[in-house]
Scaffold this motif. Structure first.
Motif, PDB file in Angstrom:
ATOM      1  N   GLY A 175       0.824  -1.204   0.000  1.00  0.00           N
ATOM      2  CA  GLY A 175       0.000   0.000   0.000  1.00  0.00           C
ATOM      3  C   GLY A 175       0.854   1.249   0.000  1.00  0.00           C
ATOM      4  N   VAL A 176       0.225   2.374   0.324  1.00  0.00           N
ATOM      5  CA  VAL A 176       0.905   3.663   0.286  1.00  0.00           C
ATOM      6  C   VAL A 176       0.395   4.539   1.429  1.00  0.00           C
ATOM      7  N   VAL A 177       1.225   5.484   1.825  1.00  0.00           N
ATOM      8  CA  VAL A 177       0.812   6.554   2.734  1.00  0.00           C
ATOM      9  C   VAL A 177       0.862   7.841   1.916  1.00  0.00           C
ATOM     10  N   ILE A 178      -0.284   8.516   1.833  1.00  0.00           N
ATOM     11  CA  ILE A 178      -0.346   9.794   1.144  1.00  0.00           C
ATOM     12  C   ILE A 178      -0.649  10.887   2.165  1.00  0.00           C
ATOM     13  N   ARG A 179      -0.320  12.094   1.798  1.00  0.00           N
ATOM     14  CA  ARG A 179      -0.656  13.252   2.637  1.00  0.00           C
ATOM     15  C   ARG A 179      -1.572  14.148   1.813  1.00  0.00           C
ATOM     16  N   THR A 180      -2.618  14.648   2.447  1.00  0.00           N
ATOM     17  CA  THR A 180      -3.529  15.566   1.779  1.00  0.00           C
ATOM     18  C   THR A 180      -3.544  16.892   2.514  1.00  0.00           C
ATOM     19  N   LEU A 181      -3.742  17.947   1.753  1.00  0.00           N
ATOM     20  CA  LEU A 181      -3.857  19.292   2.305  1.00  0.00           C
ATOM     21  C   LEU A 181      -5.123  19.920   1.752  1.00  0.00           C
ATOM     22  N   ASP A 182      -5.993  20.368   2.632  1.00  0.00           N
ATOM     23  CA  ASP A 182      -7.166  21.148   2.248  1.00  0.00           C
ATOM     24  C   ASP A 182      -6.732  22.609   2.341  1.00  0.00           C
ATOM     25  N   LYS A 183      -6.593  23.257   1.199  1.00  0.00           N
ATOM     26  CA  LYS A 183      -6.086  24.627   1.154  1.00  0.00           C
ATOM     27  C   LYS A 183      -7.070  25.643   1.737  1.00  0.00           C
ATOM     28  N   MET A 184      -8.333  25.278   1.836  1.00  0.00           N
ATOM     29  CA  MET A 184      -9.346  26.207   2.356  1.00  0.00           C
ATOM     30  C   MET A 184      -9.251  26.362   3.873  1.00  0.00           C
ATOM     31  N   ASN A 185      -9.021  25.237   4.573  1.00  0.00           N
ATOM     32  CA  ASN A 185      -8.973  25.323   6.034  1.00  0.00           C
ATOM     33  C   ASN A 185      -7.612  24.947   6.619  1.00  0.00           C
ATOM     34  N   MET A 199      -0.663  16.946  -8.805  1.00  0.00           N
ATOM     35  CA  MET A 199      -2.069  17.183  -9.099  1.00  0.00           C
ATOM     36  C   MET A 199      -2.321  18.687  -9.032  1.00  0.00           C
ATOM     37  N   ASP A 200      -3.046  19.205 -10.014  1.00  0.00           N
ATOM     38  CA  ASP A 200      -3.378  20.623 -10.047  1.00  0.00           C
ATOM     39  C   ASP A 200      -4.850  20.775  -9.695  1.00  0.00           C
ATOM     40  N   HIS A 201      -5.109  21.184  -8.460  1.00  0.00           N
ATOM     41  CA  HIS A 201      -6.492  21.338  -7.996  1.00  0.00           C
ATOM     42  C   HIS A 201      -6.579  22.611  -7.159  1.00  0.00           C
ATOM     43  N   PRO A 202      -7.663  23.371  -7.297  1.00  0.00           N
ATOM     44  CA  PRO A 202      -7.756  24.633  -6.555  1.00  0.00           C
ATOM     45  C   PRO A 202      -7.906  24.477  -5.046  1.00  0.00           C
ATOM     46  N   ARG A 203      -8.430  23.347  -4.584  1.00  0.00           N
ATOM     47  CA  ARG A 203      -8.662  23.207  -3.144  1.00  0.00           C
ATOM     48  C   ARG A 203      -7.725  22.224  -2.464  1.00  0.00           C
ATOM     49  N   TYR A 204      -7.400  21.111  -3.115  1.00  0.00           N
ATOM     50  CA  TYR A 204      -6.648  20.041  -2.458  1.00  0.00           C
ATOM     51  C   TYR A 204      -5.280  19.802  -3.084  1.00  0.00           C
ATOM     52  N   ASP A 205      -4.341  19.442  -2.243  1.00  0.00           N
ATOM     53  CA  ASP A 205      -3.055  18.891  -2.671  1.00  0.00           C
ATOM     54  C   ASP A 205      -2.988  17.466  -2.147  1.00  0.00           C
ATOM     55  N   VAL A 206      -2.424  16.581  -2.944  1.00  0.00           N
ATOM     56  CA  VAL A 206      -2.216  15.184  -2.560  1.00  0.00           C
ATOM     57  C   VAL A 206      -0.806  14.829  -2.985  1.00  0.00           C
ATOM     58  N   TRP A 207      -0.036  14.209  -2.077  1.00  0.00           N
ATOM     59  CA  TRP A 207       1.278  13.740  -2.465  1.00  0.00           C
ATOM     60  C   TRP A 207       1.618  12.457  -1.715  1.00  0.00           C
ATOM     61  N   VAL A 208       2.565  11.719  -2.268  1.00  0.00           N
ATOM     62  CA  VAL A 208       2.975  10.417  -1.748  1.00  0.00           C
ATOM     63  C   VAL A 208       4.076  10.612  -0.715  1.00  0.00           C
ATOM     64  N   LEU A 209       3.952   9.920   0.419  1.00  0.00           N
ATOM     65  CA  LEU A 209       5.000   9.948   1.443  1.00  0.00           C
ATOM     66  C   LEU A 209       5.891   8.714   1.366  1.00  0.00           C
ATOM     67  N   ARG A 210       5.255   7.523   1.351  1.00  0.00           N
ATOM     68  CA  ARG A 210       6.044   6.288   1.350  1.00  0.00           C
ATOM     69  C   ARG A 210       5.142   5.102   1.021  1.00  0.00           C
ATOM     70  N   CYS A 211       5.764   4.000   0.642  1.00  0.00           N
ATOM     71  CA  CYS A 211       5.043   2.746   0.459  1.00  0.00           C
ATOM     72  C   CYS A 211       4.882   2.041   1.797  1.00  0.00           C
ATOM     73  N   ILE A 212       3.859   1.219   1.909  1.00  0.00           N
ATOM     74  CA  ILE A 212       3.658   0.362   3.072  1.00  0.00           C
ATOM     75  C   ILE A 212       4.178  -1.013   2.685  1.00  0.00           C
ATOM     76  N   THR A 213       5.184  -1.487   3.402  1.00  0.00           N
ATOM     77  CA  THR A 213       5.824  -2.752   3.020  1.00  0.00           C
ATOM     78  C   THR A 213       5.499  -3.903   3.960  1.00  0.00           C
ATOM     79  N   GLU A 214       4.786  -3.663   5.021  1.00  0.00           N
ATOM     80  CA  GLU A 214       4.418  -4.741   5.948  1.00  0.00           C
ATOM     81  C   GLU A 214       2.990  -4.581   6.399  1.00  0.00           C
TER      82      GLU A 214
END
Length: 119
Positions: A27-37, A104-119
């Protein structure tokens, strides 16, 4: 314009020429940012799993990491859709060590990858 394309291609060739061997992850760990709040959230996704973030849905196709170095980098294939849109907001590979390379180009959200889940 042709000159710019030639420069971009010249810079990209060494990157592809040094491809490393990778292994699939669970799997993966992603981080999201809501630019509005300003809220930041880390989310774990298993392969083929989806999560809803506001009006968007993020689906992990797969995550890969360098063989023998799971902490070295993460390459995740993500599909991000938004309610009310016919085409995906983002579809492709995101690379943890180079988030701006395929962002990703979005006006409200940013999403980026942090790391894979290996276990």
């Amino acid at each position: 314009m042709k000159r710019l394309a030639a420069i971009v291609l010249a810079l990209a060739v060494p990157m592809f020429a040094t491809a490393e061997e990778v292994s699939p992850a669970d799997g993966v760990v992603i981080r999201t940012l809501d630019k509005m709040n300003g809220s930041v959230r880390d989310i774990e996704l298993a392969s083929r799993e989806a999560v809803t973030i506001g009006r968007m849905q993020v689906t992990l196709g797969e995550c890969r990491f360098p063989v023998g170095n799971p902490a070295g980098d993460a390459y995740a294939f993500l599909t991000i859709t938004e309610d009310g849109r016919d085409s995906p907001v983002f579809i492709g590979w995101m690379i943890a060590s180079s988030p701006a390379l395929s962002a990703m180009d979005h006006p409200r959200y940013d999403v980026w990858v942090l790391r894979c889940i290996t276990e």
